[in-house]
Design an enzyme around this catalytic site. Structure first.
Site, PDB file in Angstrom:
ATOM      1  N   HIS A 275       0.879  -1.178   0.000  1.00 58.91           N
ATOM      2  CA  HIS A 275       0.000   0.000   0.000  1.00 58.91           C
ATOM      3  C   HIS A 275       0.911   1.220   0.000  1.00 58.91           C
ATOM      4  CE1 HIS A 275      -3.549  -2.479   1.185  1.00 58.91           C
ATOM      5  NE2 HIS A 275      -2.597  -3.225   1.731  1.00 58.91           N
TER       6      HIS A 275
ATOM      7  N   ASP B 231       2.796  -2.965   4.338  1.00 59.19           N
ATOM      8  CA  ASP B 231       2.954  -1.579   4.815  1.00 59.19           C
ATOM      9  C   ASP B 231       4.340  -1.460   5.451  1.00 59.19           C
ATOM     10  OD1 ASP B 231       0.083  -0.572   4.425  1.00 59.19           O
ATOM     11  OD2 ASP B 231      -0.179  -2.433   5.567  1.00 59.19           O
TER      12      ASP B 231
ATOM     13  N   GLU C 183      -6.831 -12.660   6.231  1.00 63.65           N
ATOM     14  CA  GLU C 183      -5.761 -12.053   7.041  1.00 63.65           C
ATOM     15  C   GLU C 183      -6.123 -12.258   8.516  1.00 63.65           C
ATOM     16  OE1 GLU C 183      -5.392  -7.793   6.597  1.00 63.65           O
ATOM     17  OE2 GLU C 183      -3.471  -7.731   7.684  1.00 63.65           O
TER      18      GLU C 183
HETATM   19  N1  HPA Z   1      -5.107  -5.343   5.646  1.00 60.83           N
HETATM   20  C1  HPA Z   1      -6.188  -4.638   5.323  1.00 60.83           C
HETATM   21  N2  HPA Z   1      -6.114  -3.376   4.930  1.00 60.83           N
HETATM   22  C2  HPA Z   1      -4.940  -2.795   4.849  1.00 60.83           C
HETATM   23  C3  HPA Z   1      -3.791  -3.469   5.167  1.00 60.83           C
HETATM   24  C4  HPA Z   1      -3.879  -4.814   5.573  1.00 60.83           C
HETATM   25  O1  HPA Z   1      -2.889  -5.513   5.871  1.00 60.83           O
HETATM   26  N3  HPA Z   1      -2.776  -2.590   4.984  1.00 60.83           N
HETATM   27  C5  HPA Z   1      -3.302  -1.439   4.554  1.00 60.83           C
HETATM   28  N4  HPA Z   1      -4.617  -1.552   4.461  1.00 60.83           N
HETATM   29 ZN    ZN Z   2      -2.632  -5.109   2.538  1.00 62.74          ZN
END
Ligand code: HPA
Ligand code: ZN
Length: 379
Positions: free
Chosen positions: A48, A320, A241
């Protein structure tokens, strides 16, 4: 607030130094394959761009742009305090709180250009040759930073990279945000479609991110269907996730996705593992992110061996990097230290990542020949 898309200045090279300062001291793994892993040509499919703002850069841009920092959280007392807070995320949502505050410092096209170019230069130094970069338009548009300002800055960085980072190909993927109402996602899609950018090479696909628990794929089916009906070709979505493997399964059946971002929890369902392998759906795994956000207790708990053995295609990514303590090389090293993979395992990962990339067949052949040259040296 300036939203002039022509407001693009040369990127700020000093940012790279700031980023290097925040990398963990152990950016080199001790494994005998370290040099090989550094040399290996890489594809990054899950980063991102807003997740590449270091605390130092956040403070500097906030000061330049006259943005007031939150006064009710001591984490914003200094870059060092913010770094310290980033060591203690408790969950995805805890991280997202800080991630979206980070957006507030990004105002001008030149800010997006500097951020994007600097990520590209750093990734290139780690032999990333193909980068597909996420960005979150809704969280900029809602603060009166127009879509065309963001994309003007990112495009300027891409144009500069085409000259200065000659082996690198770059693509952009907007993500809809799940913490916002579904009608806002439809509004975003309409604006993106009106820009024509899905059809002129500016945007390579459409994705979805932000909070996961309680955000079942069925909520977004109408948005994905509308994008598909309008001719958008490539779809992905963050699932698996924090959320259960059923979210991954349902995203596959409801959203026309050809890849899943993260997807780690897919390993909890043997039928799903078989389906992912059969359909050659790529998972864009983010190892350091999973450890830092407490999705797993230890790196060894990421199902790398299970996915390799079942022929599930995956790539390894940074997500990130400014928040999670490492860019792509540090993620490769962390996996190698945890799993002691063989060169053949990495060859499978590298070839799968190229096959799953959203680029032309010609570009895939170029990337494969770069991988082959490095493999020849190591075999
Ligand atoms: N998960 C979901 N949204 C996100 C993430 C992530 O790891 N990083 C930035 N936005
Ligand atoms: Zn992500």
């Amino acid at each position: 607030m300036s939203g002039n898309p022509d407001d693009v200045e040369p990127a700020v090279g000093a940012l790279r130094y700031e980023r290097r300062q925040m990398l963990p001291k152990t950016t080199m793994c001790n494994d005998k394959l370290h040099q090989f892993l550094q040399a290996l040509p890489k594809c990054e499919h899950h980063v991102h761009i807003e997740g590449t703002i270091s605390p130092e850069l956040f403070f500097r841009l906030a000061s330049k742009n006259g943005i007031t920092l939150p006064s009710d959280d001591p984490a914003f007392d200094s870059p060092a305090a913010l770094h310290a807070r980033y060591q203690n995320f408790t969950s995805l949502d805890d991280f997202l709180h800080y991630y979206f505050i980070g957006f507030s410092a990004l105002i001008n096209a030149s800010d997006f250009e500097a951020l994007t170019y600097d990520y590209l230069a750093l990734a290139y130094s780690q032999n990333v040759y193909h980068a597909e970069i996420f960005f979150d338009p809704q969280a900029h548009i809602s603060r009166n930073v127009p879509y065309h300002t963001i994309i003007a800055g990112m495009n300027a960085a891409k144009a500069r990279a085409a000259v200065e980072l000659p082996k690198l190909s770059v693509e952009f993927i907007p993500c809809l945000l799940r913490h916002l109402p579904v009608p806002s996602a439809h509004e975003l899609l309409e604006e993106l479609l009106a820009s024509g950018h899905f059809f002129d090479g500016t945007l390579v696909g459409f994705g979805m991110s932000s909070t996961e628990l309680g955000k079942h794929p069925s909520l977004y089916k109408s948005v994905y269907d509308a994008a598909k009906a309008a001719g958008v070709g490539n779809f992905t979505a963050h699932y698996g996730e924090e959320g259960p493997s059923d979210y991954v399964k349902d995203a596959l059946s409801l959203l026309n996705v050809s890849r899943i971002d993260h997807g780690r929890r897919s390993a909890e369902d043997v039928d799903l593992i078989a389906q992912l392998a059969e359909s050659a759906t790529m998972l864009t795994l983010c190892p350091l992110s999973n450890v830092v956000l407490k999705g797993v207790d230890r790196m060894q708990d990421i199902p790398i061996r299970e996915f390799l053995d079942a022929n599930v295609r995956f790539s390894i990514n940074s997500d990130d990097p400014a928040y999670f303590g490492g860019y792509i090389q540090e993620n490769y090293c962390a996996i190698q230290e945890a799993f002691g993979l063989a060169v053949e395992d990495w060859e499978k990962i590298a070839r799968g990542a190229i096959a799953g990339s959203w680029c032309s067949l010609l570009r895939k052949e170029q990337l494969l020949s770069e991988v082959d040259s490095v493999l020849q040296e190591w075999n």
